[in-house]
Design a protein around this motif. Structure first.
Motif, short mmCIF file in Angstrom:
data_model
loop_
_atom_site.label_atom_id
_atom_site.label_comp_id
_atom_site.label_asym_id
_atom_site.label_seq_id
_atom_site.Cartn_x
_atom_site.Cartn_y
_atom_site.Cartn_z
N MET A 1 11.76 -15.27 -4.30
CA MET A 1 11.08 -14.78 -3.38
C MET A 1 9.21 -15.54 -3.24
SD MET A 1 8.83 -10.78 -3.71
CE MET A 1 7.40 -10.84 -3.37
N THR A 2 8.83 -16.08 -2.24
CA THR A 2 8.49 -16.01 -1.85
C THR A 2 6.58 -15.70 -1.81
OG1 THR A 2 9.58 -18.23 -0.36
CG2 THR A 2 6.98 -18.40 0.11
N ILE A 3 5.74 -15.70 -2.26
CA ILE A 3 4.42 -14.83 -2.26
C ILE A 3 3.78 -16.33 -1.59
CG2 ILE A 3 2.73 -14.49 -3.88
CD1 ILE A 3 4.62 -14.38 -6.35
N SER A 4 3.21 -15.67 -0.38
CA SER A 4 1.78 -16.47 0.38
C SER A 4 0.37 -14.94 0.33
CB SER A 4 2.27 -16.36 2.34
OG SER A 4 2.55 -14.21 2.31
N GLY A 5 -0.41 -15.66 0.50
CA GLY A 5 -2.22 -15.48 0.56
C GLY A 5 -2.45 -16.35 -1.09
N ALA A 6 -3.77 -15.75 -1.08
CA ALA A 6 -4.59 -16.53 -1.84
C ALA A 6 -4.96 -15.50 -2.92
CB ALA A 6 -6.23 -16.83 -0.92
N PRO A 7 -4.90 -15.93 -4.09
CA PRO A 7 -5.64 -14.67 -5.34
C PRO A 7 -6.71 -14.85 -4.68
CG PRO A 7 -5.17 -17.51 -6.03
CD PRO A 7 -5.45 -17.58 -4.54
N GLY A 8 -6.26 -13.13 -4.82
CA GLY A 8 -7.37 -11.65 -4.76
C GLY A 8 -6.69 -10.89 -3.11
N ASP A 9 -5.83 -11.58 -2.61
CA ASP A 9 -5.50 -11.02 -1.13
C ASP A 9 -4.30 -9.67 -1.56
OD1 ASP A 9 -6.85 -13.14 -0.23
OD2 ASP A 9 -4.42 -14.06 1.01
N VAL A 10 -4.56 -8.60 -1.20
CA VAL A 10 -3.86 -7.57 -1.42
C VAL A 10 -2.68 -7.66 -0.27
CG1 VAL A 10 -4.27 -4.45 -1.20
CG2 VAL A 10 -6.36 -5.93 -2.00
N LEU A 11 -1.84 -7.22 -0.99
CA LEU A 11 -0.25 -7.24 -0.33
C LEU A 11 0.13 -5.94 -0.12
CD1 LEU A 11 1.69 -9.33 -2.41
CD2 LEU A 11 0.03 -10.24 -0.10
N ARG A 12 -0.30 -4.54 -0.97
CA ARG A 12 0.06 -3.21 -0.59
C ARG A 12 -0.80 -1.92 -1.57
NH1 ARG A 12 5.39 -2.84 -2.09
NH2 ARG A 12 5.12 -2.01 -3.96
N VAL A 13 -1.47 -1.58 -0.70
CA VAL A 13 -2.24 -0.26 -1.11
C VAL A 13 -1.72 1.54 -1.28
CG1 VAL A 13 -4.61 0.72 -1.44
CG2 VAL A 13 -3.89 -1.58 -1.00
N GLU A 14 -1.40 2.17 -2.45
CA GLU A 14 -0.71 3.58 -2.23
C GLU A 14 -1.15 4.55 -2.98
OE1 GLU A 14 3.26 3.33 -5.19
OE2 GLU A 14 3.93 2.62 -2.95
N PRO A 15 -1.42 5.38 -2.34
CA PRO A 15 -2.30 6.49 -3.60
C PRO A 15 -1.17 6.97 -4.48
CG PRO A 15 -1.74 7.89 -1.18
CD PRO A 15 -1.19 6.07 -1.25
N LEU A 16 -2.18 6.81 -5.99
CA LEU A 16 -1.37 6.70 -7.08
C LEU A 16 -0.56 8.62 -7.04
CD1 LEU A 16 -1.05 5.31 -10.00
CD2 LEU A 16 -2.96 6.67 -11.13
N PRO A 17 1.05 8.27 -7.17
CA PRO A 17 1.34 9.27 -7.06
C PRO A 17 1.66 10.41 -8.31
CG PRO A 17 3.07 8.16 -7.07
CD PRO A 17 1.56 7.45 -7.85
N VAL A 18 0.43 10.29 -9.14
CA VAL A 18 0.39 11.54 -10.74
C VAL A 18 -1.59 11.80 -10.20
CG1 VAL A 18 1.71 10.19 -11.62
CG2 VAL A 18 -0.43 9.61 -12.33
N PRO A 19 -1.96 13.72 -10.56
CA PRO A 19 -2.76 13.39 -10.59
C PRO A 19 -3.70 12.84 -11.64
CG PRO A 19 -0.94 15.04 -10.98
CD PRO A 19 -0.47 14.04 -11.57
N VAL A 20 -5.44 12.60 -10.99
CA VAL A 20 -6.14 11.94 -11.46
C VAL A 20 -7.16 12.52 -11.89
CG1 VAL A 20 -7.83 9.83 -10.80
CG2 VAL A 20 -5.51 10.31 -9.75
N PRO A 21 -7.60 12.76 -13.28
CA PRO A 21 -8.79 13.03 -14.08
C PRO A 21 -10.20 13.66 -13.09
CG PRO A 21 -8.01 12.27 -15.82
CD PRO A 21 -7.39 11.60 -15.03
N GLY A 22 -10.48 15.07 -13.20
CA GLY A 22 -12.02 15.03 -12.19
C GLY A 22 -11.49 15.38 -10.73
#
Length: 70
Positions: A1-22
């Motif tokens: 797998m080739t990884i493109s981007g600089a350190p810190g670049d976000v590749l994917r974001v998704e909501p955490l699929p478990v309940p979060v406290p508070g």
């Protein structure tokens, strides 16, 4: 797998699929980092934050981004 981007670049974001406290919300984040040999690698982490508006006064007077999104 080739990884493109600089350190810190976000590749994917998704909501955490478990309940979060508070009154928090959380996301699972996949982003680019650097391996022990200097090669680009993908790593994941969780970002959690309170819901709603941030407090007017806090630890930092001018918050900045922690990670950047590509």
């Amino acid at each position: 797998m080739t990884i493109s981007g600089a350190p810190g670049d976000v590749l994917r974001v998704e909501p955490l699929p478990v309940p979060v406290p508070g009154e928090a919300q959380a996301w699972r984040v996949l982003y680019v980092s650097t391996g022990l040999s200097g090669e680009p690698i993908t790593v994941s982490g969780v970002v959690a934050a309170p819901r709603g508006e941030p407090p007017r006064k806090g630890a930092r007077s001018s918050p900045g981004p922690t990670v950047r999104q590509a």
